[in-house]
Design a protein around this motif. Structure first.
Motif, PDB file in Angstrom:
ATOM      1  N   THR A  32       7.288   5.820   6.936  1.00 13.83           N
ATOM      2  CA  THR A  32       5.924   5.803   7.463  1.00 13.83           C
ATOM      3  C   THR A  32       5.885   5.786   8.985  1.00 13.83           C
ATOM      4  O   THR A  32       4.842   6.037   9.571  1.00 13.83           O
ATOM      5  CB  THR A  32       5.120   4.589   6.933  1.00 13.83           C
ATOM      6  OG1 THR A  32       5.719   3.385   7.397  1.00 13.83           O
ATOM      7  CG2 THR A  32       5.043   4.607   5.414  1.00 13.83           C
ATOM      8  N   ASP A  77       3.802   9.356  -2.626  1.00 11.69           N
ATOM      9  CA  ASP A  77       2.800   8.310  -2.387  1.00 11.69           C
ATOM     10  C   ASP A  77       3.255   6.962  -2.946  1.00 11.69           C
ATOM     11  O   ASP A  77       3.151   5.935  -2.274  1.00 11.69           O
ATOM     12  CB  ASP A  77       1.457   8.681  -3.023  1.00 11.69           C
ATOM     13  CG  ASP A  77       0.720   9.771  -2.288  1.00 11.69           C
ATOM     14  OD1 ASP A  77       1.059  10.061  -1.119  1.00 11.69           O
ATOM     15  OD2 ASP A  77      -0.218  10.352  -2.881  1.00 11.69           O
ATOM     16  N   HIS A 106       4.346   3.468  -0.721  1.00  9.69           N
ATOM     17  CA  HIS A 106       3.623   2.210  -0.920  1.00  9.69           C
ATOM     18  C   HIS A 106       4.425   1.198  -1.729  1.00  9.69           C
ATOM     19  O   HIS A 106       3.881   0.205  -2.194  1.00  9.69           O
ATOM     20  CB  HIS A 106       2.277   2.490  -1.592  1.00  9.69           C
ATOM     21  CG  HIS A 106       1.349   3.239  -0.699  1.00  9.69           C
ATOM     22  ND1 HIS A 106       1.263   4.615  -0.705  1.00  9.69           N
ATOM     23  CD2 HIS A 106       0.513   2.815   0.267  1.00  9.69           C
ATOM     24  CE1 HIS A 106       0.391   4.993   0.212  1.00  9.69           C
ATOM     25  NE2 HIS A 106      -0.071   3.928   0.816  1.00  9.69           N
ATOM     26  N   ASN A 166      -0.016  10.223  10.021  1.00  9.28           N
ATOM     27  CA  ASN A 166      -1.474  10.133   9.999  1.00  9.28           C
ATOM     28  C   ASN A 166      -1.966  10.826   8.738  1.00  9.28           C
ATOM     29  O   ASN A 166      -1.190  11.490   8.046  1.00  9.28           O
ATOM     30  CB  ASN A 166      -2.068  10.740  11.282  1.00  9.28           C
ATOM     31  CG  ASN A 166      -1.733  12.206  11.429  1.00  9.28           C
ATOM     32  OD1 ASN A 166      -2.017  13.000  10.542  1.00  9.28           O
ATOM     33  ND2 ASN A 166      -1.117  12.566  12.544  1.00  9.28           N
ATOM     34  N   PRO A 167      -3.251  10.697   8.387  1.00 11.05           N
ATOM     35  CA  PRO A 167      -3.764  11.273   7.140  1.00 11.05           C
ATOM     36  C   PRO A 167      -3.572  12.786   7.005  1.00 11.05           C
ATOM     37  O   PRO A 167      -3.422  13.290   5.899  1.00 11.05           O
ATOM     38  CB  PRO A 167      -5.250  10.919   7.169  1.00 11.05           C
ATOM     39  CG  PRO A 167      -5.326   9.703   8.026  1.00 11.05           C
ATOM     40  CD  PRO A 167      -4.255   9.885   9.072  1.00 11.05           C
ATOM     41  N   THR A 168      -3.536  13.510   8.103  1.00  7.24           N
ATOM     42  CA  THR A 168      -3.341  14.959   7.977  1.00  7.24           C
ATOM     43  C   THR A 168      -1.918  15.312   7.547  1.00  7.24           C
ATOM     44  O   THR A 168      -1.703  16.376   6.979  1.00  7.24           O
ATOM     45  CB  THR A 168      -3.678  15.688   9.300  1.00  7.24           C
ATOM     46  OG1 THR A 168      -2.812  15.228  10.326  1.00  7.24           O
ATOM     47  CG2 THR A 168      -5.123  15.477   9.690  1.00  7.24           C
ATOM     48  N   ASP A 169      -0.967  14.424   7.784  1.00  5.68           N
ATOM     49  CA  ASP A 169       0.409  14.676   7.354  1.00  5.68           C
ATOM     50  C   ASP A 169       0.481  14.792   5.831  1.00  5.68           C
ATOM     51  O   ASP A 169       1.187  15.640   5.303  1.00  5.68           O
ATOM     52  CB  ASP A 169       1.348  13.565   7.828  1.00  5.68           C
ATOM     53  CG  ASP A 169       1.495  13.547   9.330  1.00  5.68           C
ATOM     54  OD1 ASP A 169       1.524  14.630   9.937  1.00  5.68           O
ATOM     55  OD2 ASP A 169       1.578  12.442   9.895  1.00  5.68           O
ATOM     56  N   ARG A 170      -0.257  13.954   5.135  1.00  5.27           N
ATOM     57  CA  ARG A 170      -0.269  13.999   3.670  1.00  5.27           C
ATOM     58  C   ARG A 170      -0.868  15.323   3.188  1.00  5.27           C
ATOM     59  O   ARG A 170      -0.362  15.954   2.267  1.00  5.27           O
ATOM     60  CB  ARG A 170      -1.054  12.824   3.107  1.00  5.27           C
ATOM     61  CG  ARG A 170      -1.004  12.740   1.601  1.00  5.27           C
ATOM     62  CD  ARG A 170      -1.798  11.525   1.095  1.00  5.27           C
ATOM     63  NE  ARG A 170      -1.667  11.377  -0.331  1.00  5.27           N
ATOM     64  CZ  ARG A 170      -2.385  12.057  -1.226  1.00  5.27           C
ATOM     65  NH1 ARG A 170      -3.273  12.951  -0.830  1.00  5.27           N
ATOM     66  NH2 ARG A 170      -2.208  11.861  -2.517  1.00  5.27           N
ATOM     67  N   THR A 171      -1.939  15.750   3.829  1.00 12.07           N
ATOM     68  CA  THR A 171      -2.573  17.022   3.468  1.00 12.07           C
ATOM     69  C   THR A 171      -1.620  18.188   3.693  1.00 12.07           C
ATOM     70  O   THR A 171      -1.494  19.074   2.848  1.00 12.07           O
ATOM     71  CB  THR A 171      -3.869  17.226   4.277  1.00 12.07           C
ATOM     72  OG1 THR A 171      -4.739  16.122   4.028  1.00 12.07           O
ATOM     73  CG2 THR A 171      -4.558  18.512   3.924  1.00 12.07           C
TER      74      THR A 171
END
Length: 148
Positions: free
Chosen positions: A87, A72, A76, A39-44
Protein backbone atom coordinates in the motif's frame (compact mmCIF):
# COMPACT_ATOMS: atom_id res chain seq x y z
CA UNK A 1 20.05 7.66 -12.71
CA UNK A 2 16.50 7.20 -11.41
CA UNK A 3 15.27 3.61 -11.17
CA UNK A 4 12.70 2.61 -13.75
CA UNK A 5 9.44 0.78 -13.20
CA UNK A 6 7.38 -1.20 -15.67
CA UNK A 7 3.96 0.28 -16.37
CA UNK A 8 1.17 -2.14 -17.12
CA UNK A 9 0.01 -0.22 -20.21
CA UNK A 10 0.96 -2.19 -23.27
CA UNK A 11 0.26 -3.15 -26.82
CA UNK A 12 0.41 -6.85 -27.42
CA UNK A 13 -0.50 -9.76 -29.62
CA UNK A 14 -0.47 -13.33 -28.47
CA UNK A 15 -0.46 -16.70 -30.11
CA UNK A 16 -2.16 -19.09 -27.71
CA UNK A 17 -1.73 -22.45 -29.35
CA UNK A 18 -2.87 -24.41 -26.30
CA UNK A 19 -0.25 -24.86 -23.64
CA UNK A 20 2.08 -23.19 -22.82
CA UNK A 21 1.54 -19.50 -23.52
CA UNK A 22 3.43 -18.13 -26.50
CA UNK A 23 3.67 -14.38 -26.66
CA UNK A 24 4.73 -13.14 -30.07
CA UNK A 25 4.91 -9.39 -29.47
CA UNK A 26 4.74 -7.32 -26.33
CA UNK A 27 5.73 -3.75 -25.69
CA UNK A 28 5.47 -2.27 -22.22
CA UNK A 29 6.37 1.26 -21.24
CA UNK A 30 8.69 2.19 -18.41
CA UNK A 31 8.69 5.26 -16.21
CA UNK A 32 10.55 6.45 -13.12
CA UNK A 33 9.58 4.56 -9.99
CA UNK A 34 6.99 6.47 -8.02
CA UNK A 35 7.43 6.43 -4.28
CA UNK A 36 4.04 7.96 -3.55
CA UNK A 37 1.44 5.86 -1.75
CA UNK A 38 -1.44 4.33 -3.64
CA UNK A 39 -4.58 6.27 -4.42
CA UNK A 40 -8.10 5.24 -5.55
CA UNK A 41 -7.27 5.63 -9.24
CA UNK A 42 -4.57 2.96 -8.92
CA UNK A 43 -7.24 0.35 -8.21
CA UNK A 44 -9.24 1.47 -11.25
CA UNK A 45 -6.16 1.29 -13.46
CA UNK A 46 -5.38 -2.17 -12.15
CA UNK A 47 -8.90 -3.40 -12.91
CA UNK A 48 -8.60 -2.04 -16.45
CA UNK A 49 -5.24 -3.77 -16.82
CA UNK A 50 -6.66 -7.06 -15.50
CA UNK A 51 -9.43 -6.92 -18.09
CA UNK A 52 -6.98 -6.00 -20.86
CA UNK A 53 -4.61 -8.84 -20.06
CA UNK A 54 -7.55 -11.25 -19.70
CA UNK A 55 -8.71 -10.32 -23.19
CA UNK A 56 -5.11 -10.52 -24.47
CA UNK A 57 -4.75 -14.07 -23.12
CA UNK A 58 -8.34 -15.08 -24.06
CA UNK A 59 -9.28 -15.60 -20.41
CA UNK A 60 -12.69 -15.34 -18.84
CA UNK A 61 -13.56 -11.80 -17.68
CA UNK A 62 -14.31 -13.45 -14.34
CA UNK A 63 -10.59 -14.11 -13.97
CA UNK A 64 -9.96 -10.35 -13.97
CA UNK A 65 -12.56 -9.89 -11.25
CA UNK A 66 -11.13 -12.72 -9.17
CA UNK A 67 -7.65 -11.23 -9.50
CA UNK A 68 -8.86 -7.90 -8.16
CA UNK A 69 -10.76 -9.63 -5.36
CA UNK A 70 -7.60 -11.47 -4.32
CA UNK A 71 -5.64 -8.22 -4.47
CA UNK A 72 -8.23 -6.29 -2.43
CA UNK A 73 -8.46 -9.02 0.19
CA UNK A 74 -4.69 -9.26 0.44
CA UNK A 75 -4.21 -5.49 0.80
CA UNK A 76 -6.71 -5.48 3.66
CA UNK A 77 -5.28 -8.55 5.38
CA UNK A 78 -4.88 -7.86 9.09
CA UNK A 79 -1.37 -8.12 10.48
CA UNK A 80 0.25 -8.65 7.06
CA UNK A 81 3.47 -6.66 6.77
CA UNK A 82 3.73 -7.63 3.10
CA UNK A 83 0.26 -6.23 2.40
CA UNK A 84 1.13 -2.99 4.16
CA UNK A 85 4.28 -2.63 2.04
CA UNK A 86 2.12 -2.97 -1.07
CA UNK A 87 0.00 0.00 0.00
CA UNK A 88 2.98 2.32 0.32
CA UNK A 89 5.34 1.09 -2.42
CA UNK A 90 4.07 1.00 -5.98
CA UNK A 91 6.59 -1.62 -7.09
CA UNK A 92 5.34 -4.00 -4.41
CA UNK A 93 1.74 -3.20 -5.37
CA UNK A 94 2.45 -4.00 -9.02
CA UNK A 95 4.15 -7.25 -8.06
CA UNK A 96 1.20 -8.21 -5.85
CA UNK A 97 -1.23 -7.35 -8.66
CA UNK A 98 0.69 -9.44 -11.16
CA UNK A 99 0.87 -12.29 -8.66
CA UNK A 100 -2.87 -12.28 -7.90
CA UNK A 101 -3.54 -12.51 -11.64
CA UNK A 102 -1.16 -15.48 -11.76
CA UNK A 103 -3.07 -17.13 -8.90
CA UNK A 104 -6.46 -16.55 -10.53
CA UNK A 105 -5.23 -18.03 -13.80
CA UNK A 106 -3.68 -21.07 -12.10
CA UNK A 107 -6.81 -21.75 -10.08
CA UNK A 108 -9.61 -20.93 -12.49
CA UNK A 109 -8.35 -21.25 -16.06
CA UNK A 110 -7.29 -24.19 -18.19
CA UNK A 111 -4.21 -22.26 -19.29
CA UNK A 112 -0.86 -23.79 -18.37
CA UNK A 113 0.78 -20.60 -17.09
CA UNK A 114 4.24 -20.84 -15.57
CA UNK A 115 5.97 -18.46 -13.25
CA UNK A 116 8.39 -17.61 -16.06
CA UNK A 117 5.47 -16.30 -18.11
CA UNK A 118 4.60 -13.92 -15.27
CA UNK A 119 8.16 -12.65 -15.19
CA UNK A 120 8.02 -12.22 -18.97
CA UNK A 121 4.74 -10.27 -18.73
CA UNK A 122 6.52 -7.84 -16.41
CA UNK A 123 9.27 -7.58 -19.05
CA UNK A 124 11.73 -9.00 -16.58
CA UNK A 125 11.02 -6.34 -13.96
CA UNK A 126 10.16 -9.08 -11.50
CA UNK A 127 12.08 -12.33 -11.47
CA UNK A 128 10.62 -15.77 -10.94
CA UNK A 129 11.86 -15.86 -7.35
CA UNK A 130 10.19 -12.52 -6.54
CA UNK A 131 6.90 -13.74 -7.99
CA UNK A 132 7.13 -17.01 -6.03
CA UNK A 133 7.86 -15.15 -2.79
CA UNK A 134 4.96 -12.75 -3.37
CA UNK A 135 2.69 -15.70 -4.15
CA UNK A 136 3.44 -17.16 -0.72
CA UNK A 137 2.87 -13.77 0.96
CA UNK A 138 -0.46 -13.34 -0.82
CA UNK A 139 -1.60 -16.86 0.05
CA UNK A 140 -0.62 -16.37 3.68
CA UNK A 141 -2.35 -12.97 3.75
CA UNK A 142 -5.51 -14.58 2.35
CA UNK A 143 -5.25 -17.38 4.89
CA UNK A 144 -5.03 -19.74 1.88
CA UNK A 145 -8.74 -19.03 1.19
CA UNK A 146 -8.66 -18.68 -2.59
CA UNK A 147 -11.48 -20.95 -3.72
CA UNK A 148 -14.31 -19.01 -2.10
Amino acid sequence: ERPMSTDFDYEARANLDGDPITITTMTMTTHPVSTSPLNPTDRTKMLEWYHSISAFLSLSPTTASRSLTYLDRFLHAPRSKAAHLCTVHREEYQLAALTTLFLAIKLHERLNIKIGHVSYLSRGRYGEEEVAEMEMRVLEGLGWRVLL
